[in-house]
Design a protein around this motif. Structure first.
Motif, PDB file in Angstrom:
ATOM      1  N   ILE A   1      49.476 -17.253 -30.000  1.00  0.00           N
ATOM      2  CA  ILE A   1      48.109 -17.054 -30.487  1.00  0.00           C
ATOM      3  C   ILE A   1      47.781 -15.559 -30.551  1.00  0.00           C
ATOM      4  CG2 ILE A   1      47.066 -17.299 -28.187  1.00  0.00           C
ATOM      5  CD1 ILE A   1      45.390 -18.554 -31.374  1.00  0.00           C
ATOM      6  N   ILE A   2      48.365 -14.789 -29.616  1.00  0.00           N
ATOM      7  CA  ILE A   2      48.161 -13.333 -29.647  1.00  0.00           C
ATOM      8  C   ILE A   2      48.837 -12.748 -30.888  1.00  0.00           C
ATOM      9  CG2 ILE A   2      48.635 -11.147 -28.457  1.00  0.00           C
ATOM     10  CD1 ILE A   2      46.593 -12.567 -26.924  1.00  0.00           C
ATOM     11  N   PHE A   3      50.040 -13.260 -31.190  1.00  0.00           N
ATOM     12  CA  PHE A   3      50.695 -12.827 -32.429  1.00  0.00           C
ATOM     13  C   PHE A   3      49.811 -13.152 -33.624  1.00  0.00           C
ATOM     14  CE2 PHE A   3      54.584 -12.747 -29.875  1.00  0.00           C
ATOM     15  CZ  PHE A   3      55.182 -11.594 -30.355  1.00  0.00           C
TER      16      PHE A   3
ATOM     17  N   LEU B   1      46.501 -13.476 -33.676  1.00  0.00           N
ATOM     18  CA  LEU B   1      45.374 -12.537 -33.712  1.00  0.00           C
ATOM     19  C   LEU B   1      45.821 -11.182 -34.245  1.00  0.00           C
ATOM     20  CD1 LEU B   1      43.490 -13.119 -30.315  1.00  0.00           C
ATOM     21  CD2 LEU B   1      42.730 -13.729 -32.612  1.00  0.00           C
TER      22      LEU B   1
END
Lengths: 278, 251, 287
Positions: free
Chosen positions: A113-115, A117
């Motif tokens: 999910i960070i990727f 974002l």
């Protein structure tokens, strides 16, 4: 309890845990296949989705998955192999290699999910690529980079030192040594890494949905948005569009992952056997 | 004596570990020099200095000079790949690279940029004949080198070095991992080869040193204790330590 | 000359991962930190109301932090004993033919897309939980059970490596003293492999904490702070995943700020894990 009885009880539990794990795997795969296969047909694989996917097939999402996976590999493979070669053949352990290894390991731990974002804010917005194959492919490339670096490094480390010595002793430059003595031997391992990376790209949802978009059309260029099978599956299921189509898409996903795993593990087996023979 | 290689007050160290200490020694042209001594005496360091393989160790340092045909091998103009083609090396463990027999033998030439198939064919046949392997493998040059037996693989390794038409052959205990028959084959081959090559060998036994050496040097703790032509070292050693070692009283 | 440029190009590729990590850190922080600064770090972390579109908006992520913690530790309750048992099984007990089956099976377990797991939780497990234990079904418990299986491969792989790495001499020493097989496992193998096993658990924790899409599908996505595992919840990740689709302006910033918190958590876990993992020999020479 006596020692023997404790052991029997403990081993019983462990056996149970192993069988249970296999059973859960079988249940997951079996359930999706049993419910998905009946609605699977050539038409489903080659057809265009209609009514948001309630009817029709999933052809554009298959194309989207493959294209996105390939673009990410196209970027991550040279980077990853180059990085692994540098770390194993061109440098000694130092502060620099430790920093690089720290970067690789940390990157491997970053949640998808960070990727997602990051890909959204950097590739989609800041670099103005929009939701596109390019933005999604680049995001995925960064995500699978550690997989490729690690597997390549491991593969290179299994190449016997004597190959390097022979190569150097016959007048090889370092790069010649790498390309003629190291890489051919490490190739199966490297390919395994690339295949596993492709598997990760196929399975990924969170990092893709915010970078490659959810468009159901066939892409025209790398700047077109696409929807992958995993994203399609997610949308069908979560938005309650069609459970039947969700199962069918899930079955295609599982089969794809199965194929990828079979290829990867057969390569690994070959690799292991080769090492034993030496 | 016609000198091919000349060690001139040469010292080699890996980190704090002094491997060779102030070596001054001639290597005669078209002859076999046997360098022997106990483990850790610096024999391999001696060999690896001639083709500068020693420098692959990150903490390698050296002093003094080594000259080949009168020219320092450390001169800035010397290109390492070329030096290593002039002084080709064979290791103790037979190493068949994971490629065909043909590709193994032609490997060095291909590294040097030789692409002409006929030149390669000729070089492969010549090298395999010289290493007495030709008759055993001529019908299966395309099969993997890894399929050969240990003795064959070592003769393949020698052929691979010979294909380069080197001036010097550096043999680091080439028969250490082999059976007596393969060893005898390789020793016979060395006698034939010295007509055209300067050979430096680290023999795997004193007997072998005596059998194949036209000259011998006894190394101990990184120093050359004694050097002598012919069988002198084995028949009438001048140094007590040499005598102890060749008569088995060493240690 | 050619060698030099190749070496230079390889050096640049080697920096790829580090540069990526740097870019990710910079851009996530750059997009999220301003809002944390405006709201106040404590308000942001400890605020129990999340209502980003109200006037005035409320940006408290405590419900998601609590949800993430529930879910992560819940998944460990399932994943750790099971994973450790399977790892021991693979190294010590599995007959050769079964080990041959287990390895690819566990690889497959890791390869199955997380959305499939989420779907199983949604369609299979949630109704069972609703019928047997009550509650809405889509709950912390459902999520934790499925996540427990999702983190299994991580725990198994790293624990297995750690157990295998125990020197044979250590094991033989114990056998020579007359220990039973089980005593060797609990008395020698597991203690010796402890640091590797802990690293595996921490990495599994990271996976559970970072999982998004599957969690969205299983957890019910309620913004109330859960007090029982049978209640629905929201996690740091699931909230980002759900709301990113339509958020804009300050709302979007708040999601990036949530990302910052998640990122910091994960980095702490990664750092912990690396201190536990025994580094492979660093003295190895290349060339």
């Amino acid at each position: 309890m006596t020692t023997a009885r404790t052991q029997r009880f403990a081993f019983g539990c462990i056996w149970l845990a192993a069988v249970f794990t296999l059973a859960v795997l079988a249940l997951v795969v079996g359930l999706i296949m049993v419910r998905g296969l009946p609605s699977l047909s050539i038409g489903f694989l080659t057809g265009t989705p209609e009514n948001l996917g309630r009817d029709g097939g999933i052809f554009p999402t298959i194309v989207g998955t493959i294209v996105l996976g390939l673009v990410s590999l196209l970027i991550a493979t040279p980077l990853g192999i180059g990085s692994a070669i540098y770390l194993t053949e061109y440098t000694h352990e130092s502060l620099l290699t430790r920093a690089i290894r720290f970067g690789t390991e940390s990157l491997a731990g970053v949640p998808s999910i960070i990727f997602g974002l990051f890909g959204f804010i950097f590739f989609v917005t800041y670099l103005q690529m929009g939701w596109s194959i390019l933005a999604g492919g680049l995001t995925l490339a960064l995500m699978v980079l550690p997989t490729i670096i690690r597997t390549t490094e491991e593969a290179i480390r299994t190449v016997p030192q004597s190959y390097r010595n022979v190569s150097y002793s016959l007048g090889a430059t370092r790069w010649q040594m790498v390309t003629t003595a190291v890489l051919p031997s490490a190739l199966p391992g490297i390919i395994t890494g690339i295949i596993l990376a492709f598997g990760r790209a196929v399975s990924e949802t969170a990092a893709v949905i915010f970078t490659a978009g959810t468009a159901l059309n066939l892409p025209k260029s790398v700047f077109s948005p696409v929807r992958t099978m995993a994203v399609h599956f997610y949308i069908l299921a979560v938005e309650g569009i069609s459970l039947e189509k969700a199962y069918a898409t899930g079955a295609v996903l599982i089969v794809t992952v199965l194929i990828i795993n079979v290829i990867a593990s057969s390569l690994i087996t070959r690799l292991v056997r080769k090492q034993v023979r030496r | 004596m016609d000198i091919k290689i000349e060690f001139d007050h040469y010292t080699l160290a890996y980190g704090r570990d002094v491997v060779l200490n102030d070596i001054t020694l001639p290597v005669a042209r078209n002859a076999v020099l046997a360098v022997f001594g106990p483990a850790g005496s610096g024999k391999s360091g001696f060999l690896r200095s001639i083709n500068r393989m020693a420098e692959l160790e990150s903490n390698e340092r050296h002093q003094g000079d080594i000259r080949m045909d009168g020219v320092s091998i450390f001169a800035p103009a010397v290109r390492l790949p070329e030096l290593r083609r002039r002084a080709a090396m064979v290791f103790a463990q037979p190493v068949a690279l994971p490629m065909s027999i043909y590709d193994n033998v032609s490997y060095g030439l291909r590294l040097a940029g030789q692409r002409d198939r006929r030149t390669l064919d000729a070089a492969v046949e010549r090298a395999l004949r010289a290493s007495t392997l030709w008759d055993e493998v001529k019908d299966r040059l395309d099969s993997p080198g890894l399929n050969l037996s240990g003795g064959q693989q070592q003769r393949l390794s020698i052929a691979r070095a010979l294909a380069l038409e080197p001036e010097v052959l550096l043999l680091d205990a080439p028969t250490a991992a082999l059976d007596p028959i393969s060893t005898a084959k390789i020793e016979d081959m060395l006698i034939d080869l010295k007509a055209n090559y300067t050979i430096v060998i680290v023999p795997h036994s004193i007997q072998q040193a005596a059998r194949v050496g036209d000259a011998a040097a006894f190394f101990l703790n990184g120093m050359c204790v004694e050097y002598g032509a012919g069988n002198q070292l084995f028949v009438s050693p001048r140094d007590k330590r040499t005598e102890d070692y060749v008569t088995g009283r060493f240690g | 000359m050619k060698e030099r440029s190749i070496s230079f190009i390889l050096l640049i590729t080697a920096f790829g991962a580090l540069v990526a990590l740097g870019l990710i850190t910079y851009f996530i922080f750059q997009a999220g930190v301003p809002l944390i600064a405006k709201v106040g770090l404590w308000q942001f972390l400890a605020g129990s109301t999340w209502n980003p579109t109200a006037k005035p908006p409320a940006f408290g992520i405590l419900p998601m932090i609590v949800g993430s913690l529930w879910l992560t530790f819940g998944s460990l309750v399932i994943g750790v004993p099971l994973g450790l048992a399977v790892a021991i099984f693979m190294v010590e007990l599995a007959p050769a033919w079964l080990a041959v089956v287990m390895r690819p099976a566990i690889q497959l377990l890791a390869g199955i897309p997380s959305v499939i797991y989420g779907f199983i939780g949604l369609t299979l497990l949630a109704p069972v939980i609703r019928a047997t234990l009550g509650g809405p079904g889509l709950s912390v418990l459902t999520g934790a059970i499925i996540l427990g299986f999702m983190i299994l491969p991580t725990i198994i792989a790293i624990s297995e490596d750690a157990i295998r790495a125990v020197p044979i001499a250590v094991r033989e020493g114990a056998v020579a003293l007359g220990s039973s097989h089980w005593q060797v496992i609990t008395g020698v193998l597991l203690p010796t492999a402890r640091s590797g096993i802990i690293a595996g658990i921490i990495l599994g924790m990271g996976r559970a904490l970072g999982e998004t899409m599957a969690v969205i599908m299983m957890i019910g996505n309620s913004l109330a702070i859960p007090v029982s595992p049978l209640q629905p919840a929201t996690t740091l990740t699931s909230n980002i995943g759900l709301e990113m689709a339509y958020a804009s302006g300050q709302h979007r910033e708040a999601l990036f700020a949530t990302g910052v918190v998640l990122f910091v958590f994960i980095m702490i876990l990664n750092a912990l894990a690396t201190t536990f993992v025994r580094r492979p020999g660093t003295s190895r020479r290349s060339a």
